[in-house]
Design an enzyme around this catalytic site. Sequence first.
Site, PDB file in Angstrom:
ATOM      1  N   SER A 131       0.843  -1.204   0.000  1.00  0.00           N
ATOM      2  CA  SER A 131       0.000   0.000   0.000  1.00  0.00           C
ATOM      3  C   SER A 131       0.871   1.244   0.000  1.00  0.00           C
ATOM      4  CB  SER A 131      -0.859  -0.032   1.264  1.00  0.00           C
ATOM      5  OG  SER A 131      -1.462   1.222   1.472  1.00  0.00           O
ATOM      6  N   TYR A 157      -2.003  -1.018  10.855  1.00  0.00           N
ATOM      7  CA  TYR A 157      -2.238  -1.628   9.538  1.00  0.00           C
ATOM      8  C   TYR A 157      -1.125  -1.228   8.574  1.00  0.00           C
ATOM      9  CZ  TYR A 157      -3.676  -1.563   4.711  1.00  0.00           C
ATOM     10  OH  TYR A 157      -3.657  -1.672   3.348  1.00  0.00           O
ATOM     11  N   LYS A 161       2.237  -3.499   6.569  1.00  0.00           N
ATOM     12  CA  LYS A 161       2.659  -3.521   5.150  1.00  0.00           C
ATOM     13  C   LYS A 161       4.139  -3.150   5.066  1.00  0.00           C
ATOM     14  CE  LYS A 161      -1.306  -4.653   3.314  1.00  0.00           C
ATOM     15  NZ  LYS A 161      -1.508  -5.937   2.654  1.00  0.00           N
TER      16      LYS A 161
HETATM   17  C1  UD1 Z   1      -7.271   4.736   3.613  1.00  0.00           C
HETATM   18  C2  UD1 Z   1      -6.237   4.337   4.640  1.00  0.00           C
HETATM   19  C3  UD1 Z   1      -5.091   3.635   3.937  1.00  0.00           C
HETATM   20  C4  UD1 Z   1      -5.622   2.444   3.135  1.00  0.00           C
HETATM   21  C5  UD1 Z   1      -6.670   2.931   2.149  1.00  0.00           C
HETATM   22  C6  UD1 Z   1      -7.332   1.769   1.417  1.00  0.00           C
HETATM   23  C7  UD1 Z   1      -6.426   5.986   6.465  1.00  0.00           C
HETATM   24  C8  UD1 Z   1      -5.763   7.095   7.227  1.00  0.00           C
HETATM   25  N1  UD1 Z   1      -5.782   5.481   5.416  1.00  0.00           N
HETATM   26  O1  UD1 Z   1      -6.690   5.688   2.745  1.00  0.00           O
HETATM   27  O2  UD1 Z   1      -4.155   3.200   4.903  1.00  0.00           O
HETATM   28  O3  UD1 Z   1      -4.567   1.819   2.458  1.00  0.00           O
HETATM   29  O4  UD1 Z   1      -7.709   3.628   2.849  1.00  0.00           O
HETATM   30  O5  UD1 Z   1      -8.034   2.254   0.312  1.00  0.00           O
HETATM   31  O6  UD1 Z   1      -7.525   5.576   6.811  1.00  0.00           O
HETATM   32  N2  UD1 Z   1     -13.131  10.903   3.449  1.00  0.00           N
HETATM   33  C9  UD1 Z   1     -14.190  11.709   3.822  1.00  0.00           C
HETATM   34  N3  UD1 Z   1     -15.303  11.115   4.345  1.00  0.00           N
HETATM   35  C10 UD1 Z   1     -15.417   9.756   4.515  1.00  0.00           C
HETATM   36  C11 UD1 Z   1     -14.323   8.931   4.125  1.00  0.00           C
HETATM   37  C12 UD1 Z   1     -13.207   9.564   3.601  1.00  0.00           C
HETATM   38  O7  UD1 Z   1     -14.127  12.940   3.704  1.00  0.00           O
HETATM   39  O8  UD1 Z   1     -16.449   9.285   5.009  1.00  0.00           O
HETATM   40  C13 UD1 Z   1     -11.938  11.543   2.827  1.00  0.00           C
HETATM   41  C14 UD1 Z   1     -10.640  11.310   3.585  1.00  0.00           C
HETATM   42  O9  UD1 Z   1     -10.441  12.300   4.548  1.00  0.00           O
HETATM   43  C15 UD1 Z   1      -9.625  11.357   2.446  1.00  0.00           C
HETATM   44  C16 UD1 Z   1     -10.372  10.787   1.250  1.00  0.00           C
HETATM   45  O10 UD1 Z   1     -11.757  10.929   1.569  1.00  0.00           O
HETATM   46  O11 UD1 Z   1      -9.266  12.694   2.142  1.00  0.00           O
HETATM   47  C17 UD1 Z   1     -10.084   9.313   0.993  1.00  0.00           C
HETATM   48  O12 UD1 Z   1     -10.291   8.582   2.190  1.00  0.00           O
HETATM   49  P1  UD1 Z   1     -10.290   6.964   2.214  1.00  0.00           P
HETATM   50  O13 UD1 Z   1     -11.135   6.446   1.125  1.00  0.00           O
HETATM   51  O14 UD1 Z   1     -10.590   6.537   3.609  1.00  0.00           O
HETATM   52  O15 UD1 Z   1      -8.783   6.613   1.814  1.00  0.00           O
HETATM   53  P2  UD1 Z   1      -7.392   7.059   2.503  1.00  0.00           P
HETATM   54  O16 UD1 Z   1      -7.596   7.735   3.791  1.00  0.00           O
HETATM   55  O17 UD1 Z   1      -6.586   7.762   1.475  1.00  0.00           O
END
Ligand code: UD1
Length: 353
Positions: A131, A157, A161
């Site tokens: 990842s 997590y 990795k």
């Molecule tokens: C997350 C994990 C990462 C993992 C990946 C798998 C964290 C800190 N990181 O990445 O380790 O490998 O998922 O795909 O959790 N967001 C919202 N509202 C939500 C959900 C997300 O605003 O309900 C925003 C987040 O703040 C971020 C973006 O959407 O800016 C993407 O979030 P997400 O899909 O959870 O992925 P990552 O955080 O990049």
Amino acid sequence: MVAEVLVTGGAGFVGSHTVLVLLQNGFKVVVLDNLVNAVSEGPKPEALVRVEKLTKKSVEFHEADLSDSKALDDIFSSHNFECVIHFAALKAVGESCQLPLAYYRNNVAGTLSLLEAMKKHKVHRLVFSSSATVYGDPQYLPLDEAHPTGQGCTNPYGRTKFFIEEMLVDLCKAEQQWQVVSLRYFNPVGAHPSGQIGEDPLGIPNNLMPYVSQVAIGKRSELQIFGDDYDTVDGTGVRDYIHIMDLADGHVSALERLLGSDPLQGFNAVNLGTGKGNSVLEVVAAFEKASNKKLKYKIVARRAGDVATSFADPKLAKELLGWTAKKDILDMCKDAWNWQVQNPNGFRSSDKN
Ligand code: UD1
């Protein structure tokens, strides 16, 4: 001769899409999965039943855990694997902070047990599901494979990795016969264009795309956007979203590069991303277009551990594997929506969330 490949965690989101592409490319596939995060209402997990229907080919399935060295030994003894693709792992970031030992046991010790079985049975080719989380908070962008890893990983997590990659580096240094590609995924989303297989999170989704999708179908009332005061185009977090079919193709490209003439040797870390970032608001806009629905959202506080921006430098994947991502954010949203509409309860026959 048909090459036989062992796929651990092949019933999961990335695993099942990769199994489909492997079958379409003529590989014989054996899946090992402990079903901890997969729906199975018959002898085979539902995702694999659908993969078989889509490809008109069959997959051999074994329900087993990587800690079961007897089961591993039996599977390796009765096959002649050219390569292993290793997905099996726990992957919920929040849960990993609550249950670190379960994460180290499953992910790190599970991989160790797999590597021991591979060594015993003289299978030395591995494609590992890593990842971009190993890069921690980016020191520069785009993230290339030379970026330091393991510093600033914010959760157990992510560290599993990183530790596994370190283990693989040591192994490849000590024993010249190993050929390993560690694929560092950015943000895999979307689904197979048929809408028959896709991402099926248990309970409330942690990740953006499945959450958005459940808001669009009316299962959740509104999206919470975690912060709009980042130093980005519109203040919301920017990520490199990659279509699951592109990601699956990346695994097959890595496998073919390990099996082909002039194969890669030793440990090779390779990013799988598009090289392009999209903000949360851009994802919401693309999903609204794909689904023709207005999405309700509110801005809330930043989520702990989130970075402002993350996107890949995908050059090495092109150079080493001849692979580039082809699909854009609208394709990702369309396919995620198509899967959601056709399967409101995911792979389950009724709603258990
Ligand atoms: C997350 C994990 C990462 C993992 C990946 C798998 C964290 C800190 N990181 O990445 O380790 O490998 O998922 O795909 O959790 N967001 C919202 N509202 C939500 C959900 C997300 O605003 O309900 C925003 C987040 O703040 C971020 C973006 O959407 O800016 C993407 O979030 P997400 O899909 O959870 O992925 P990552 O955080 O990049």
